[in-house]
Design an enzyme around this catalytic site. Structure first.
Site, PDB file in Angstrom:
ATOM      1  N   ARG A  17       0.824  -1.215   0.000  1.00 32.86           N
ATOM      2  CA  ARG A  17       0.000   0.000   0.000  1.00 32.86           C
ATOM      3  C   ARG A  17       0.857   1.265   0.000  1.00 32.86           C
ATOM      4  O   ARG A  17       0.546   2.232  -0.690  1.00 32.86           O
ATOM      5  CB  ARG A  17      -0.951   0.010   1.200  1.00 32.86           C
ATOM      6  CG  ARG A  17      -2.022  -1.067   1.103  1.00 32.86           C
ATOM      7  CD  ARG A  17      -2.879  -1.119   2.342  1.00 32.86           C
ATOM      8  NE  ARG A  17      -2.030  -1.403   3.508  1.00 32.86           N
ATOM      9  CZ  ARG A  17      -2.321  -1.059   4.755  1.00 32.86           C
ATOM     10  NH1 ARG A  17      -3.431  -0.409   5.038  1.00 32.86           N
ATOM     11  NH2 ARG A  17      -1.518  -1.364   5.748  1.00 32.86           N
ATOM     12  N   ASN A  45      -6.229  -2.758   2.271  1.00 33.10           N
ATOM     13  CA  ASN A  45      -6.265  -4.197   2.515  1.00 33.10           C
ATOM     14  C   ASN A  45      -7.709  -4.626   2.701  1.00 33.10           C
ATOM     15  O   ASN A  45      -8.521  -3.864   3.225  1.00 33.10           O
ATOM     16  CB  ASN A  45      -5.472  -4.558   3.776  1.00 33.10           C
ATOM     17  CG  ASN A  45      -3.977  -4.486   3.582  1.00 33.10           C
ATOM     18  OD1 ASN A  45      -3.472  -4.503   2.464  1.00 33.10           O
ATOM     19  ND2 ASN A  45      -3.247  -4.403   4.680  1.00 33.10           N
TER      20      ASN A  45
END
Length: 96
Positions: free
Chosen positions: A26, A44
């Protein structure tokens, strides 16, 4: 007219599978988005995948995905992508 089409922004929704959580994906995505001037978000999911939306020119998005998978511990094994409507936005964020 053809040159205009190549410059148009698109938006895609992605589900990434593989070794994609707990490996810095990320934050690598956020860095690459700023570098490549792509907008959107990444987060996520509860099932171990990563969900992401990217907006930019088609080539910028392709370049983003190629570079994202070059991360040291990141192993993207599956990419589910679909085109969605373009939105007004100015940046890229990591969602929790």
């Amino acid at each position: 007219m053809e040159e205009l089409t190549q410059e148009m922004k698109i938006r895609k929704h992605f589900i990434l599978t593989g070794l994609v959580q707990g490996v810095g994906l990320r934050y690598r995505a956020q860095h690459l988005a700023r570098l490549l001037q792509v907008t959107g978000w990444v987060k996520n999911t509860w099932d171990g995948c990563v969900e992401m939306e990217l907006q930019g020119k088609e080539q910028e998005i392709a370049n983003f995905l190629e570079r994202l998978s070059m991360g040291n511990f990141i192993r993207i094994e599956g990419v589910d992508a679909k085109e969605i409507p373009v939105r007004e936005e100015n940046g890229f964020c990591v969602k929790s």
